[in-house]
Design a protein around this motif. Structure first.
Motif, mmCIF file in Angstrom:
data_model
loop_
_atom_site.group_PDB
_atom_site.id
_atom_site.type_symbol
_atom_site.label_atom_id
_atom_site.label_comp_id
_atom_site.label_asym_id
_atom_site.label_seq_id
_atom_site.Cartn_x
_atom_site.Cartn_y
_atom_site.Cartn_z
ATOM 1 N N ARG A 2 0.842 -1.196 0.000
ATOM 2 C CA ARG A 2 0.000 0.000 0.000
ATOM 3 C C ARG A 2 0.883 1.254 0.000
ATOM 4 N N VAL A 3 0.599 2.174 -0.921
ATOM 5 C CA VAL A 3 1.431 3.354 -1.102
ATOM 6 C C VAL A 3 0.556 4.610 -1.084
ATOM 7 N N ILE A 18 2.463 14.263 -14.457
ATOM 8 C CA ILE A 18 3.483 13.531 -13.687
ATOM 9 C C ILE A 18 2.814 12.736 -12.564
ATOM 10 N N GLY A 19 1.861 13.366 -11.885
ATOM 11 C CA GLY A 19 1.143 12.655 -10.828
ATOM 12 C C GLY A 19 0.391 11.452 -11.377
ATOM 13 N N ALA A 20 -0.239 11.636 -12.557
ATOM 14 C CA ALA A 20 -0.963 10.525 -13.180
ATOM 15 C C ALA A 20 0.004 9.404 -13.561
ATOM 16 N N ALA A 21 1.208 9.795 -14.024
ATOM 17 C CA ALA A 21 2.205 8.783 -14.406
ATOM 18 C C ALA A 21 2.686 8.002 -13.182
ATOM 19 N N VAL A 22 2.883 8.697 -12.053
ATOM 20 C CA VAL A 22 3.301 8.010 -10.822
ATOM 21 C C VAL A 22 2.234 6.998 -10.412
ATOM 22 N N PHE A 23 0.978 7.428 -10.471
ATOM 23 C CA PHE A 23 -0.130 6.540 -10.111
ATOM 24 C C PHE A 23 -0.138 5.299 -11.014
ATOM 25 N N SER A 24 -0.080 5.505 -12.330
ATOM 26 C CA SER A 24 -0.118 4.380 -13.284
ATOM 27 C C SER A 24 1.073 3.451 -13.095
ATOM 28 N N LEU A 25 2.250 4.044 -12.899
ATOM 29 C CA LEU A 25 3.468 3.244 -12.750
ATOM 30 C C LEU A 25 3.406 2.363 -11.500
ATOM 31 N N LEU A 26 3.017 2.951 -10.377
ATOM 32 C CA LEU A 26 2.967 2.173 -9.129
ATOM 33 C C LEU A 26 1.884 1.095 -9.186
ATOM 34 N N LYS A 27 0.768 1.394 -9.846
ATOM 35 C CA LYS A 27 -0.290 0.381 -10.024
ATOM 36 C C LYS A 27 0.256 -0.775 -10.859
ATOM 37 N N ARG A 28 0.985 -0.425 -11.930
ATOM 38 C CA ARG A 28 1.545 -1.464 -12.813
ATOM 39 C C ARG A 28 2.564 -2.329 -12.069
ATOM 40 N N LEU A 29 3.216 -1.745 -11.076
ATOM 41 C CA LEU A 29 4.224 -2.484 -10.317
ATOM 42 C C LEU A 29 3.614 -3.241 -9.147
ATOM 43 N N GLY A 30 2.277 -3.246 -9.086
ATOM 44 C CA GLY A 30 1.591 -4.076 -8.101
ATOM 45 C C GLY A 30 1.209 -3.399 -6.805
ATOM 46 N N CYS A 31 1.278 -2.082 -6.745
ATOM 47 C CA CYS A 31 0.968 -1.358 -5.506
ATOM 48 C C CYS A 31 -0.513 -0.984 -5.421
ATOM 49 N N LYS A 122 14.013 -3.345 -10.459
ATOM 50 C CA LYS A 122 14.972 -2.546 -11.228
ATOM 51 C C LYS A 122 14.534 -2.372 -12.676
ATOM 52 N N ASP A 123 13.648 -3.259 -13.139
ATOM 53 C CA ASP A 123 13.140 -3.184 -14.512
ATOM 54 C C ASP A 123 11.636 -2.933 -14.451
ATOM 55 N N THR A 124 11.203 -1.758 -14.904
ATOM 56 C CA THR A 124 9.779 -1.392 -14.817
ATOM 57 C C THR A 124 9.011 -1.778 -16.079
ATOM 58 N N ASP A 125 9.673 -2.485 -16.999
ATOM 59 C CA ASP A 125 9.061 -2.912 -18.260
ATOM 60 C C ASP A 125 8.655 -1.712 -19.123
ATOM 61 N N ALA A 126 9.405 -0.632 -18.987
ATOM 62 C CA ALA A 126 9.148 0.559 -19.812
ATOM 63 C C ALA A 126 9.877 0.423 -21.145
ATOM 64 N N ARG A 127 9.423 1.202 -22.131
ATOM 65 C CA ARG A 127 10.034 1.167 -23.458
ATOM 66 C C ARG A 127 10.250 2.582 -23.974
ATOM 67 N N PHE A 128 11.397 2.810 -24.618
ATOM 68 C CA PHE A 128 11.681 4.099 -25.255
ATOM 69 C C PHE A 128 12.724 3.861 -26.323
ATOM 70 N N ASN A 129 12.446 4.245 -27.531
ATOM 71 C CA ASN A 129 13.397 4.069 -28.611
ATOM 72 C C ASN A 129 14.152 5.368 -28.848
ATOM 73 N N GLY A 130 15.402 5.420 -28.381
ATOM 74 C CA GLY A 130 16.204 6.616 -28.594
ATOM 75 C C GLY A 130 17.281 6.768 -27.542
ATOM 76 N N LYS A 131 18.037 7.876 -27.683
ATOM 77 C CA LYS A 131 19.122 8.175 -26.751
ATOM 78 C C LYS A 131 18.615 9.071 -25.627
ATOM 79 N N VAL A 132 19.043 8.755 -24.404
ATOM 80 C CA VAL A 132 18.597 9.540 -23.258
ATOM 81 C C VAL A 132 19.804 9.971 -22.424
ATOM 82 N N ALA A 133 19.699 11.166 -21.822
ATOM 83 C CA ALA A 133 20.714 11.668 -20.898
ATOM 84 C C ALA A 133 20.018 11.955 -19.572
ATOM 85 N N TYR A 134 20.773 11.875 -18.469
ATOM 86 C CA TYR A 134 20.166 12.064 -17.144
ATOM 87 C C TYR A 134 20.787 13.265 -16.427
#
Length: 239
Positions: A2-3, A18-31, A122-134
């Motif tokens: 529970r989160v 961003i808030g909607a993405a956090v909600f969707s991501l945590l739901k997808r991860l089983g929370c 560690k793997d959220t099963d996300a997908r992105f085709n391209g180069k990313v910088a952090y």
């Protein structure tokens, strides 16, 4: 697990996606995800402006709302830093509230920290085709010291090629009131950050702080509209 969602003001007002993405991501991860409708500002803006009496009032409200939750997750290192580090400072002379603030602070987590250290994912099963910088956000890197979690998650996104970013740990120039009080310095810092981003060859710059995102995204919109900045929640929620 529970989160409880701790949504920063910048997300609530300017970037609710961003808030909607956090909600969707945590739901997808089983929370099981909970959102307290009555939550407001954590008091960071007031604290940084020197208005400690107002910050303490908001801190007491925040503690009263969240103190019965086991896991409180926030997509902002600076807001988490406010609760963990500055709340005890605000209540240094009040034993009862200091105790409540410290207990709560132990259960507040930045998003990437929570996913890796609490969920063990560690793997959220996300997908992105391209180069990313952090981009390393100051509060996450120097304040909380939890930046490695975000980079671990990004490195495992399917199709994403992580490229080095020169000056990744340099401030973007936002700093809340800093950008208003010192616009020339702030402008120079974000200009350098974007120059390094473009030189990296990345398609998108990823970051974990909504304030940094507003600053960098605004500069890109004005000077390089073909380039993109993205919060890590949106990045990890993409499939």
């Amino acid at each position: 697990m529970r989160v409880s969602l701790f949504i920063p003001c910048t997300v609530d007002i300017f970037m609710p996606d961003i808030g909607a993405a956090v909600f969707s991501l945590l739901k997808r991860l089983g929370c099981e995800v909970v959102y307290h409708q009555e939550q407001t500002c954590c008091g960071q803006a007031h604290f940084n402006a020197g208005r400690r009496k107002d910050a303490a009032k908001l801190a007491r409200r925040f503690i009263s709302i969240f103190e019965h939750d086991d896991n409180i997750v926030c997509p902002s290192g600076s807001c988490v830093y406010m609760v963990k580090k500055h709340y005890p400072e605000l209540f240094g002379g009040d034993v009862r509230w200091l105790k409540r603030a410290k207990r709560l602070g132990e259960r507040v987590f930045e998003l990437s920290e929570f996913i890796v250290s609490r969920l063990g994912i560690k793997d959220t099963d996300a997908r992105f085709n391209g180069k990313v910088a952090y981009h390393e956000s100051c509060h996450l890197l120097r304040g909380l010291g939890v930046t490695g979690y975000a980079k671990e998650l990004i490195s495992r996104v399917n199709g994403a090629q992580v490229v080095p970013l020169a000056g990744a740990d340099s401030c973007c120039g936002f700093g809340g009131e800093f950008s208003n009080n010192y616009p020339e310095i702030s402008g120079a810092l974000v200009s350098d950050k974007v120059k390094n981003f473009i030189a990296s060859g990345a398609d998108v710059i990823i970051l974990s702080e909504p304030g940094c995102l507003l600053n960098i995204m605004g500069y890109l919109h004005r000077h390089h509209p073909d380039k993109k900045a993205m919060h890590i929640a949106n990045f990890l929620a993409s499939q």
